[in-house]
Design a protein around this motif. Structure first.
Motif, PDB file in Angstrom:
ATOM      1  N   ALA A  25       0.860  -1.188   0.000  1.00 33.05           N
ATOM      2  CA  ALA A  25       0.000   0.000   0.000  1.00 33.05           C
ATOM      3  C   ALA A  25       0.893   1.233   0.000  1.00 33.05           C
ATOM      4  O   ALA A  25       2.053   1.184   0.428  1.00 33.05           O
ATOM      5  N   SER A  51       0.862   5.759   0.446  1.00 34.03           N
ATOM      6  CA  SER A  51       0.207   7.022   0.785  1.00 34.03           C
ATOM      7  C   SER A  51       1.104   8.144   0.281  1.00 34.03           C
ATOM      8  O   SER A  51       2.284   8.199   0.638  1.00 34.03           O
ATOM      9  N   SER A  69      -4.857  -0.147   5.780  1.00 34.92           N
ATOM     10  CA  SER A  69      -5.166  -0.374   4.366  1.00 34.92           C
ATOM     11  C   SER A  69      -4.389  -1.560   3.808  1.00 34.92           C
ATOM     12  O   SER A  69      -4.931  -2.364   3.038  1.00 34.92           O
ATOM     13  N   VAL A  70      -3.114  -1.713   4.193  1.00 35.74           N
ATOM     14  CA  VAL A  70      -2.349  -2.854   3.691  1.00 35.74           C
ATOM     15  C   VAL A  70      -2.863  -4.155   4.302  1.00 35.74           C
ATOM     16  O   VAL A  70      -2.839  -5.217   3.665  1.00 35.74           O
ATOM     17  N   LEU A 127      -2.303   3.736   7.013  1.00 37.10           N
ATOM     18  CA  LEU A 127      -1.658   2.979   5.940  1.00 37.10           C
ATOM     19  C   LEU A 127      -1.561   1.494   6.288  1.00 37.10           C
ATOM     20  O   LEU A 127      -1.789   0.625   5.434  1.00 37.10           O
ATOM     21  N   ASN A 172      -5.781  -5.063   2.194  1.00 36.38           N
ATOM     22  CA  ASN A 172      -5.330  -5.628   0.919  1.00 36.38           C
ATOM     23  C   ASN A 172      -4.891  -7.084   1.079  1.00 36.38           C
ATOM     24  O   ASN A 172      -5.170  -7.932   0.223  1.00 36.38           O
TER      25      ASN A 172
END
Length: 203
Positions: free
Chosen positions: A21, A23, A96-97, A93, A100
């Motif tokens: 991910a 940013s 978000s990873v 972040l 994923n």
């Protein structure tokens, strides 16, 4: 050339167990980001998230090993600070990873941070009369699922081969024996012909 091909295969296999991910253009200090990334790199994802939550709540500090000039000591460490704003952005972040990785079907409990990069972004100018540059930072993170065994191609190939029965083995042995006997007979015939030719020449 062979080593390069093997390395590429390993990279392809590893990407199946990895997630990433990014940013971009975050309004945080690049120095704070560098210190956070150096502290959390190669750490489990669960530990990094829990620690960043403590930093955001001003309960734990991030040790500063590079940009430590005029930085005071904190409990349990030497130079350290509470980069609250940067910690919150890093936490977003990492969430978000993790999402994923979950989307790819990876085990979230076994994720480890293998790559955490912080780069300085372009500095935009703000203000009308008294213009000044603001802080901007790029962050990139990559996690890997640990404890995954590599696939053995030799074992898979052996498993894919059909298992021969006893009858098939006996038939194969018979065929081999017949081929051997035929070869021996042909060799004898050739030798006899050569001897006959020699005798005819001598006469």
């Amino acid at each position: 050339m062979v080593t390069k091909k093997i390395a590429k295969k390993d990279q392809v296999e590893n990407k199946d167990h990895m997630a990433s991910a990014k940013s971009l253009n975050l309004a945080i200090s690049t120095k704070h980001g560098v210190e956070i990334s150096s502290f959390l790199r190669f750490k489990p994802l669960s530990f990094a998230k829990s620690y960043l939550e403590e930093v955001a709540n001003l309960r734990k500090a991030i040790p500063f090993n590079r940009f430590k000039r005029n930085v005071g000591h904190k409990p349990g460490m030497a130079a350290g600070r509470f980069p609250e704003k940067a910690a919150k952005e890093f936490l977003k972040l990492l969430n978000s990873v993790e999402a994923n990785a979950q989307f790819k079907g990876l085990n979230i409990a076994n994720l480890k941070i293998v790559k955490l990069l912080v780069n300085k972004a372009a500095l935009p100018m703000t203000g009308s009369r008294h213009r000044r540059s603001t802080k901007r930072t790029h962050i990139e993170v990559e996690v890997k699922e640990m404890g995954v065994k590599k696939k053995d191609s030799n074992k898979e190939a052996s498993a894919a081969k059909p298992v021969k029965t006893k009858i098939e083995k006996k038939e194969a042995e018979k065929k081999e024996n017949t081929t051997k006997t035929v070869k021996k007979e042909t060799q004898k015939v050739k030798e006899d012909q050569k001897e006959e030719v020699k005798e005819a020449k001598e006469e």
